[in-house]
Design an enzyme around this catalytic site. Structure first.
Site, PDB file in Angstrom:
ATOM      1  N   ASP A   1       4.536 -10.226   4.576  1.00  0.00           N
ATOM      2  CA  ASP A   1       4.542 -10.662   3.184  1.00  0.00           C
ATOM      3  C   ASP A   1       5.709 -11.626   2.995  1.00  0.00           C
ATOM      4  O   ASP A   1       6.865 -11.266   3.252  1.00  0.00           O
ATOM      5  CB  ASP A   1       4.676  -9.461   2.246  1.00  0.00           C
ATOM      6  CG  ASP A   1       3.546  -8.461   2.425  1.00  0.00           C
ATOM      7  OD1 ASP A   1       2.434  -8.893   2.760  1.00  0.00           O
ATOM      8  OD2 ASP A   1       3.787  -7.258   2.239  1.00  0.00           O
TER       9      ASP A   1
ATOM     10  N   ASP B   1      -6.380  -2.399  -4.868  1.00  0.00           N
ATOM     11  CA  ASP B   1      -4.997  -1.950  -5.012  1.00  0.00           C
ATOM     12  C   ASP B   1      -4.976  -0.779  -5.988  1.00  0.00           C
ATOM     13  O   ASP B   1      -5.630  -0.838  -7.035  1.00  0.00           O
ATOM     14  CB  ASP B   1      -4.106  -3.071  -5.539  1.00  0.00           C
ATOM     15  CG  ASP B   1      -3.944  -4.217  -4.538  1.00  0.00           C
ATOM     16  OD1 ASP B   1      -4.480  -4.106  -3.420  1.00  0.00           O
ATOM     17  OD2 ASP B   1      -3.293  -5.213  -4.891  1.00  0.00           O
TER      18      ASP B   1
END
Length: 240
Positions: free
Chosen positions: A130, A9
């Site tokens: 998500d 990330d």
């Protein structure tokens, strides 16, 4: 055998991990390219890269970092974060992404997502699902939609989606263990889906449990950076 996909990330060009998607709970772990090279040197083939600046800004920000990874390694990279327009998705592929993960657009502009699915094909497009409190979350987990997980998936599986990355947000970055029952529920409904589990992985035992549950793939990040998973040991287990 479950597919192993380490994660990187990115915020401000650096490798980071958030806790439950909270940008104020950020740990920094160094340079993304060096981490990618480490994964490759140990035998890993896949990499999941998320542009967290892009997710927040609603357009790709760290395409240069993506390009450096795809140019300097042979890793098969899927990339997500900030892909909102035709220009964004083209930029991701031009920077060397083999696949892109798209979530928010599938909620806010389903016609555009379907058009991308038709243009690029189901092998190159991963549906990002998500989940927080049973609802699909969007825009870097800043907003919760009214979409429930299983009906959301049903709509796109019927449209031809084959790859889904499902993150249980309440688990992400917590090292509290993955949401195995959630993933088993998805696989029961859609047994042919290439489901990529994400969130909460804290140990090799967690990955073994996902494998035993029949989950096709797993993304994991914080457990690597916090020393909870020995990458060589994990690779040796998978390839024994």
């Amino acid at each position: 055998m479950i597919e192993l996909i380490p994660a990187i990330d990115i915020i401000n060009g650096q490798c980071v991990r958030l806790t439950k998607g909270d940008y104020d709970q950020k740990s920094v772990y160094g340079e993304p390219l060096e981490m990618a090279r480490q994964f490759e040197s140990l035998g890993y083939k896949r990499l999941h890269v998320v542009d967290l600046d892009g997710a927040k800004s609603k357009h790709i920000v760290n395409s240069q970092v993506l390009s450096s990874i795809t140019t300097e390694t042979n890793l098969v990279v899927d990339f997500g974060g900030g892909i909102k327009t035709d220009e964004d998705i083209e930029k991701a592929f031009a920077a060397g992404a083999s696949m892109v993960t798209v979530g928010s657009i599938a909620v806010t502009q389903p016609e555009l997502f379907i058009a991308w699915l038709a243009k690029y094909g189901p092998e190159r497009l991963i549906l990002g699902a998500d989940v927080r409190n049973g609802k699909i979350s969007i825009n870097g987990w800043k907003e919760d939609s009214e979409e429930d997980l299983l009906p959301f998936l049903s709509k796109y599986v019927d449209a031809g989606v084959k790859n889904v990355l499902c993150t249980e947000i309440s688990k992400d970055g917590t090292l509290a263990g993955p949401a195995i029952e959630l993933y088993k529920q998805v696989m029961t409904e859609y047994p042919k889906l290439h489901l990529i589990a994400s969130g909460g992985v804290s140990s090799i035992d967690d990955i073994k449990a996902l494998d035993a549950a029949g989950i096709p793939a797993v993304v994991f990040g914080k457990a690597i950076y916090e020393g909870k998973i020995n990458l060589k040991e994990l690779w040796d287990w998978q390839n024994a």
